[in-house]
Design an enzyme around this catalytic site. Structure first.
Site, PDB file in Angstrom:
ATOM      1  CE1 TYR A 155     -14.510 -10.119   8.829  1.00 58.99           C
ATOM      2  CE2 TYR A 155     -16.412  -8.849   9.558  1.00 58.99           C
ATOM      3  CZ  TYR A 155     -15.144  -9.344   9.793  1.00 58.99           C
ATOM      4  OH  TYR A 155     -14.493  -9.069  10.978  1.00 58.99           O
ATOM      5  CE  LYS A 159     -14.825 -12.464  11.576  1.00 57.28           C
ATOM      6  NZ  LYS A 159     -13.757 -13.040  12.418  1.00 57.28           N
TER       7      LYS A 159
END
Length: 247
Positions: A155, A159
């Site tokens: 993640y 991002k």
């Protein structure tokens, strides 16, 4: 910050932050095309928007990690709306776990949905925006892309990648009157955070100076500003909205 007659695509627009942005933009007069993977939720959001605004609203069931499917969906928006003025890249998933035990599929899928989708949508809208000599692209990253977080290497990578795409694309498109910016939400009241237990929530709140979790509408307000003419001297920037968590 009216968006009257502006045409916007919102990915991941059927729940949480994406839904709040779709509703907020529609209330400000925008025509909204929602991309998502859940037709039932999509129909509910479309009906909710129709009850609150007079603009056009559509939902397209599309996996934004698939390049050709995104191109087809974007082309249909151009047919339906005539132009694309604003793109909001909000689609995202989590598949958390320590790297030692993380499967290759969990790594690949998070990068595909969170990061490759940004490549897919941006590439699809750039040409019509360049032809129109204007456009706003707003990518939704996360404070995790700024700070990292144990158990979220996939993640965090996705991002952080969004931030890199934002800054690079802003430089590529600045001369074409196309603005590219990024919002990095902190912990926001969504289905993702609702699954956290109270111990974890208490630990999170200890690290937030404002001592509360944010609301999706607060992210939507920031997106509205960046999409408006009031932000016409802002590009390539990352705006953390996190209650002071990363200051």
């Amino acid at each position: 910050m009216t968006l009257k007659d502006q045409n916007v695509i919102v990915t991941g627009g059927t729940a949480g932050i994406g839904k709040a942005i779709a509703l907020h933009f529609a209330k400000q007069g925008a025509n909204v095309a929602i991309f998502g993977t859940n037709p039932e939720r999509g129909e509910l959001v479309v009906n909710e928007i129709k009850e609150q605004s007079s603009g056009k609203v559509t939902f397209t069931a599309v996996d934004v990690s698939k390049t050709e499917k995104v191109k087809v969906a974007v082309d249909q928006v151009l047919v339906d709306f005539g132009s694309i003025d604003i793109l909001i890249n909000n689609a995202g998933i989590v598949r958390d776990g320590l790297l030692l035990r993380m499967s290759e599929d969990d790594w690949d899928r998070v990068l595909e949905v969170n990061l490759k989708s940004v490549y897919n949508t941006c590439k699809a809208v750039i040409r019509p925006m360049m032809k129109a000599k204007k456009g706003k692209i707003i990518n939704i990253s996360s404070v995790i892309g700024l700070t990292g977080n144990a158990g979220q290497v996939n993640y965090a990578a996705s991002k952080s990648g969004i931030i890199g795409v934002t800054k690079s694309l802003a430089k590529e498109l600045a001369g074409r009157n196309i603005y590219v910016n990024c919002i990095a939400p902190g912990f926001i009241e969504t289905s993702m955070t609702s699954e956290l237990n109270e111990v974890v929530k208490d630990e999170i709140l200890r690290n937030i100076p404002l001592k509360r979790i944010g609301r999706p509408e607060e992210i939507a307000n920031a997106a509205l500003f960046l999409a408006s003419e009031g932000a016409n001297y802002i590009t390539g920037q990352v705006l953390p909205i996190d209650g002071g968590m990363t200051m």
